[in-house]
Design a protein around this motif. Sequence first.
Motif, short mmCIF file in Angstrom:
data_model
loop_
_atom_site.label_atom_id
_atom_site.label_comp_id
_atom_site.label_asym_id
_atom_site.label_seq_id
_atom_site.Cartn_x
_atom_site.Cartn_y
_atom_site.Cartn_z
N TYR A 198 -40.25 -10.15 45.76
CA TYR A 198 -41.33 -9.48 45.36
C TYR A 198 -41.27 -8.05 45.76
N SER A 199 -42.26 -7.11 45.16
CA SER A 199 -42.33 -5.79 45.35
C SER A 199 -43.70 -5.24 44.89
N ASP A 200 -44.10 -4.23 45.41
CA ASP A 200 -45.25 -3.56 45.27
C ASP A 200 -46.72 -4.45 45.01
N LEU A 201 -46.79 -5.27 46.22
CA LEU A 201 -47.98 -5.87 46.26
C LEU A 201 -49.07 -5.57 47.05
N ASN A 202 -50.40 -5.66 46.80
CA ASN A 202 -51.42 -5.13 47.57
C ASN A 202 -52.35 -6.03 48.16
N HIS A 203 -52.95 -5.97 49.20
CA HIS A 203 -53.84 -7.08 49.67
C HIS A 203 -54.94 -6.17 50.65
N GLY A 212 -32.73 -0.76 45.13
CA GLY A 212 -32.20 0.46 45.90
C GLY A 212 -31.30 0.28 46.74
N SER A 213 -31.49 0.70 47.80
CA SER A 213 -30.32 0.47 49.03
C SER A 213 -30.71 -0.47 49.99
N GLU A 214 -31.76 -1.02 49.68
CA GLU A 214 -32.24 -2.03 50.76
C GLU A 214 -31.66 -3.50 50.20
N SER A 225 -41.03 -4.46 49.69
CA SER A 225 -40.30 -5.47 48.90
C SER A 225 -40.08 -6.49 49.89
N GLY A 226 -39.72 -7.75 49.65
CA GLY A 226 -39.33 -8.85 50.28
C GLY A 226 -38.68 -9.91 49.60
N GLU A 253 -29.08 -4.44 42.16
CA GLU A 253 -27.63 -4.78 42.34
C GLU A 253 -27.39 -5.85 42.95
N ILE A 254 -26.51 -6.73 42.14
CA ILE A 254 -26.11 -7.99 42.55
C ILE A 254 -24.83 -8.10 42.88
#
Length: 946
Positions: free
Chosen positions: A182-187, A842-844, A165-166, A874-875
């Motif tokens: 974004y999250s769960d991207l594949n290259h 999550g916690s990140e 995630s980023g 969470e915001i």
Amino acid sequence: MRNRTQPESSSSSSSASKSEPRATDEQIKTSSNDSIHVSSAKRSGLVWTVVFATLICASYGVYYYQYEHMPPPLTAEQAGRRGFSELEAMKHVKALTQLGPHAVGSDALDRALQKHSSCASLGSAFESKLENMFSVTYVLAASQKIKESKHWEADVEVDFFHAKSGANRVGTGVFKGKTLIYSDLNHIVLRILPKYASEAGENAILVSSHIDTVSAGEGAGDCSSCVAVMLELARVMSQWAHEFKNAVIFLFNTGEEEGLNGAHSFVTQHPWSTTIRVAVDLEAMGIGGRSALFQAGPNLWAVENFAAVAKYPSGQIIGQDLFASGVFETATDFQVYTEVAGLSGLDFAYTDKSAVYHTKNDRLDLLKPGSLQHLGENMLDFLLQTASSTSIPKGNAVEEEGKTVHETGVYFDILGKYMVLYHQHFANMLHNSVILQSLLIWTASLVMGGYPAAVSLALTCLSAILMLVLSISFSVVIAFILPQISSSPVPYVASPWLTVGLFAAPAFLGALTGQHLGYIVLKAYLANQYSKRMQLSPVHQAALVKLEAERWLFKSGFLQWLILLALGNYYKIGSTYMALVWLVPPAFAYGFLEATLTPVRLTRPLKLATLLLGLAVPVLVSAGNIIRLANVLVATLVRFDRNPGGTPEWLGNVIFAVVIAVVSCLTLVYLLSYVHLSGAKGPIAFASFILVGLSIIMVSSGIIPPFSEETARAVNIVHIVDASGKFGGKQEPSSYIALYSATPGKLTKEVEQIKEGFVCGRDNVIDFVTSSMKYGCLTDDNSEGGWSQSDIPTIHVNSDTVDTEGNENERITQVSIDMKGAKRLTLAINAKEIEDFTFKVGSEELVPRDAKSSIYGWHIIEFSGGKNAASKFEIALYWAKNSTRTAGNSNGKEKQQPLVKLRTDFDRLTPKTERVLSKLPPWCSLFEGSISSQPLSFLNSLPVNF
């Protein structure tokens, strides 16, 4: 003894008139046996018409050769192991487009994976990672095959990269002010380097494009064509790599369509990203044609190498200037490479058939033969040159007086055969030199001519102003008429040639009329001056006045282009070279063939050779670009209305009309100055009127349809479940189908054909968080089936407190959001109430507390991810100190804007949506961009007083 004549009545050379077709000299005998030769103030209308037609044909010929002429596609046998083959690359395009749309996180990836049988051949090492990713699987399999067939002295490394995630925040462009998560991207990352030179891996050239498409189209152009070119390039480069001094990295990323997330995750997370020195991005804003360089820099090393070796160089600094100005609301991965990674490089894009961008028509059968060969051969030449170079830049800037500054440059191609490139420093010197010389010449001319010359110059300026005003006026009138006589405000999108009659002809008539009025005023003044200075008969005095007026009108072109050159040079606009091209050659031709230092020569007609010689270079350099720009502008009108119904129907036409009128005035100024002394003025004006009339008749009668199956109207059909109520009310969610369009115009014809109970109007405005539907068509509020209450995203307030210890009376609200399985989220936080926020997965903590920008009073967050992406966040909301709301205070008048707006999107067709789509007229196509929702959207909100 012969008396010496006065300068005003001296003889002129009769030889000049011999070079003028059908122009005769008339002699007037004086009492002193002197003769004054006054050239006839007439010009053959036929000759002028032929010249005019020749210049039009030449302009189209330049455009065709520069943009339509393609290299022949090569087979594998013709290209050889070390050459680029379009036919081999096309196999990849076919394989990828057969999958249909494959957006990040879409269900289509699952279905496509089940249909493809080659996945079993990939090996168990990748099977667990490749679930639900057929398009990525295909690219991985092709990359593995390249690795197996490489040259024995080359190293080919293939990395399946899963990005964590980023958060991505770019500073400019269409995503400015937004937080993209974004999250769960594949290259797939493929690196090629020489086996016995490990140090080559420390310096790499990156070639990048994206595998993912929008959910509206199969993406043959955007960007399966780019991926296919890269795979074929990688195969070829693997046969040359043993000669390299630098590595070449091919990045096949996902997530570009959702906010440049693939490129961002690579440059911030992949270990190879630190070795990259130059980045090359391949994109498509259409399908096929010549892939042109439209962004370069900031270091000029890459573009210098490209210009030096490319077989079919194609690129224009004009595109870079327009892109940077925000005229085209889009972005490419190149922005991430320059802004985030600090790299320099090149950005290429296909722009042919731009109307198909992000629609169903981005399909294989529209891909023009030779398109991949053109890009492939250019890129192959460039990569071989740069991969073998020992001078690859280690940084991206130069030092100047202790400050870090970026190099800039000017580049453009001529006929797609030659590329001109020079640094901005040289451009400044060149422009300043031309400006200074021009000012000196004008000053000397005015000093010698005195007061009459100054007044004549002022009147030529008036002529140029009248040209511009009337040209714009005539063209804009048509822009306002079109919505009244046609079923579509933009009836020429499918037939761009109609714009010649609808806009170019009125612009021409306006320019001709404006210059004619200026010509009349100028003649009146010159006649008064000649009557005071010369003793000639009225007939010959009138002839001299006409000839003198003609010259002043021709020279007015020098003045207007000089002004543009000075402005462009002051603001350091790269496209200023166009002003240079349109100023210097005509001025040179005039000085070479017309100007004289002899004070006793009378005015003669301008030679046609002056016009032809003066316009040869401008037409050669700019005609193709002007026609191409017009085509692209017409195509973008398909997706012109960012907030459907939010702009007047005539606005797109007016913008296009003004552009056509301004370009017409600037480029026709020299040509039109010749028409006033010919008999062609009336017939040309009449022919233009006929052309306008015929075009209007064709549009109003419907003979020429505004759209076609290939050039379709961009529409959206979305099943909306609105659970926001009135700012978070608890009533039952409303469910309905919305039909709206990014193409200007009503949806009457479409609704009549669909027949599903749509009611169109501006009464029900729908807020899609980042855009709004201000005109559209809605079904009744009972569209059920295909969704459930469990799909509705939730916003839960975990806590609402006032921190009296850390910051004085700072209010902090903790909010949790559950997307309920959606893979796309758009969130807007009220910037008037909320000063800052943090975002956790999550916690990140992906978005820390810092200074954040807003757009139209909202902090915008866009999230997208793969099949296994997180769906709960969470915001923390940090309230503004000037907010009138305090924790626990629900009193007071309810504000009209919520605290938080939320939209989640599903790539899922509900039964009624599917039924509506099946009845969609063939001239319509679903359109998806970063502002558009997918077929099923859920809306929710949190009120300020929650």
